[in-house]
Design a protein around this motif. Structure first.
Motif, PDB file in Angstrom:
ATOM      1  N   ASP A   1      25.624   7.256  28.511  1.00 43.80           N
ATOM      2  CA  ASP A   1      25.546   5.907  27.958  1.00 43.80           C
ATOM      3  C   ASP A   1      26.228   5.796  26.603  1.00 43.80           C
ATOM      4  OD1 ASP A   1      24.121   5.161  30.172  1.00 43.80           O
ATOM      5  OD2 ASP A   1      22.203   4.897  29.146  1.00 43.80           O
ATOM      6  N   ASP A   2      26.378   6.928  25.891  1.00 51.21           N
ATOM      7  CA  ASP A   2      26.964   6.903  24.551  1.00 51.21           C
ATOM      8  C   ASP A   2      28.481   6.842  24.563  1.00 51.21           C
ATOM      9  OD1 ASP A   2      24.479   7.165  23.109  1.00 51.21           O
ATOM     10  OD2 ASP A   2      24.425   9.239  23.801  1.00 51.21           O
TER      11      ASP A   2
ATOM     12  N   LYS B   1      26.469  13.182  18.237  1.00 51.77           N
ATOM     13  CA  LYS B   1      25.836  13.576  19.494  1.00 51.77           C
ATOM     14  C   LYS B   1      26.753  14.617  20.147  1.00 51.77           C
ATOM     15  CE  LYS B   1      23.184   9.367  20.031  1.00 51.77           C
ATOM     16  NZ  LYS B   1      22.769   8.265  20.916  1.00 51.77           N
TER      17      LYS B   1
ATOM     18  N   ALA C   1      25.819   2.871  17.664  1.00 55.08           N
ATOM     19  CA  ALA C   1      26.102   3.939  16.702  1.00 55.08           C
ATOM     20  C   ALA C   1      26.865   3.456  15.493  1.00 55.08           C
ATOM     21  CB  ALA C   1      26.864   5.066  17.388  1.00 55.08           C
TER      22      ALA C   1
ATOM     23  N   HIS D   1      28.876  -1.337  18.623  1.00 54.11           N
ATOM     24  CA  HIS D   1      27.909  -0.655  19.487  1.00 54.11           C
ATOM     25  C   HIS D   1      26.877  -0.009  18.592  1.00 54.11           C
ATOM     26  CE1 HIS D   1      30.616   2.680  18.467  1.00 54.11           C
ATOM     27  NE2 HIS D   1      31.568   1.857  18.829  1.00 54.11           N
TER      28      HIS D   1
ATOM     29  N   SER E   1      31.341   0.107  27.625  1.00 58.22           N
ATOM     30  CA  SER E   1      30.316   1.042  27.172  1.00 58.22           C
ATOM     31  C   SER E   1      29.810   1.870  28.347  1.00 58.22           C
ATOM     32  CB  SER E   1      29.152   0.283  26.538  1.00 58.22           C
ATOM     33  OG  SER E   1      28.038   1.133  26.339  1.00 58.22           O
TER      34      SER E   1
ATOM     35  N   TYR F   1      34.390   9.251  15.589  1.00 53.76           N
ATOM     36  CA  TYR F   1      34.316   9.456  17.037  1.00 53.76           C
ATOM     37  C   TYR F   1      35.352  10.493  17.459  1.00 53.76           C
ATOM     38  CZ  TYR F   1      30.905   6.018  18.598  1.00 53.76           C
ATOM     39  OH  TYR F   1      29.727   5.355  18.858  1.00 53.76           O
TER      40      TYR F   1
ATOM     41  N   LYS G   1      26.931   2.441  28.946  1.00 51.70           N
ATOM     42  CA  LYS G   1      25.741   1.761  29.452  1.00 51.70           C
ATOM     43  C   LYS G   1      26.069   0.756  30.549  1.00 51.70           C
ATOM     44  CE  LYS G   1      23.467   2.068  24.928  1.00 51.70           C
ATOM     45  NZ  LYS G   1      22.930   1.319  23.768  1.00 51.70           N
TER      46      LYS G   1
END
Length: 215
Positions: free
Chosen positions: A51-52, A75, A213, A211, A6, A98, A8
Motif C-alpha cells: 500500500d505504501d 519503510k 507519508a 499521500h 497509490s 523516496y 492502496k
C-alpha cells in the motif's frame, strides 16, 4: 499521459497494473535476467508492492509502455533491505525522501542507451511533477553509472552513495538525486514540451497528489 496510482488503489485499476507488472517481467526477468523469484510466468511483483508504493505508469493508446515505482525510505525499500552493499554512507531516510525503482520502458518505445525517448523523458518529468506536488525533492536511484553524468546534464544534483557495482548484467551506482522547479524546466526543455504529463488517480486525485507519508 502518465498516471500516478497509490498502492492502496491498485485493485481499482487492475487492467493498468497488470500491464505494468507484465512490462516489469519483460524487462527485468526476460531481458536483464535478474534473479528474482516470481509467482507468475508473466508478472513481476515483489515484497515492496504494498500500500505504501506509488506507481507511475506511462500510457500510449491505452497500453502501459513505461513504468517506475516510488518507495518511502522510512519503510522497507531496495537500497537498505536488498542492496545495502551499494551504500557506503548512512542510508538517506525520511518522509521527504523516496526511492525510484523498477524504471522500465517497453522495447518499442526506446532510444539508444545514451538517449532518452518520449516515454523515458515523460517518466522523468512525471516523477519531478509528482515530487513537487507531494513535498518530495530527493529520490534514491540505483542506476547505470553512465546516467550519473546524464542526470547532471539534465539539471539534477546527483550525490553518489557508493561505488559502481555489478548487478546482473548492469554496472550500478546508488545515488541521491535532488531536483526542484529549475530541474523540471530543464527536463521539459529537453522534451520540447511544456505541458504537465501527470494525472493523479484514485485517492491521490482527491488529495492533490499528497499521500500520507508526505503530509
Amino acid at each position: 499521459m502518465m498516471y500516478i496510482i497509490s498502492g492502496k488503489d491498485t485493485n481499482n485499476y487492475k487492467s493498468l497494473m497488470d500491464q505494468a507488472f507484465e512490462l516489469r517481467h519483460k524487462v527485468f526477468i526476460d531481458e536483464l535476467r535478474w534473479d528474482i523469484a516470481v509467482e507468475s510466468k508473466n508478472i513481476e511483483m515483489d515484497q515492496f508492492d504494498t500500500d505504501d508504493a506509488i506507481h507511475h505508469l506511462s500510457v500510449r493508446d491505452g497500453r502501459v509502455v513505461g513504468y517506475q515505482r516510488m518507495l518511502p525510505t522510512d519503510k522497507p525499500h531496495l537500497l537498505a533491505d536488498i542492496f545495502p552493499q551499494l551504500c557506503m554512507v548512512d542510508f538517506p531516510r525520511g518522509p521527504d525522501i523516496y526511492e525510484l525503482t523498477r524504471y522500465c520502458v517497453d522495447r518499442s518505445h526506446r532510444q539508444s542507451r545514451r538517449e532518452v525517448g518520449s516515454v523515458g523523458s515523460e517518466l522523468m518529468v512525471g516523477f519531478i511533477e509528482w515530487g513537487l506536488a507531494s513535498g518530495i525533492r530527493k529520490v534514491i536511484i540505483e542506476f547505470e553509472t553512465i546516467w550519473v553524468l546524464r542526470a547532471l546534464q539534465l539539471g539534477f544534483f546527483v550525490q553518489p552513495l557508493g561505488l559502481e557495482t555489478q548487478i546482473g548484467n548492469q554496472k550500478i551506482v546508488a545515488s541521491l538525486v535532488n531536483f526542484d522547479e529549475a530541474t523540471l524546466k530543464s527536463v521539459r526543455r529537453y522534451r520540447g514540451i511544456d505541458e504537465p504529463v501527470v494525472q493523479f488517480l484514485g485517492s491521490l486525485a482527491e488529495t492533490g497528489g499528497f499521500h500520507e507519508a508526505a503530509l
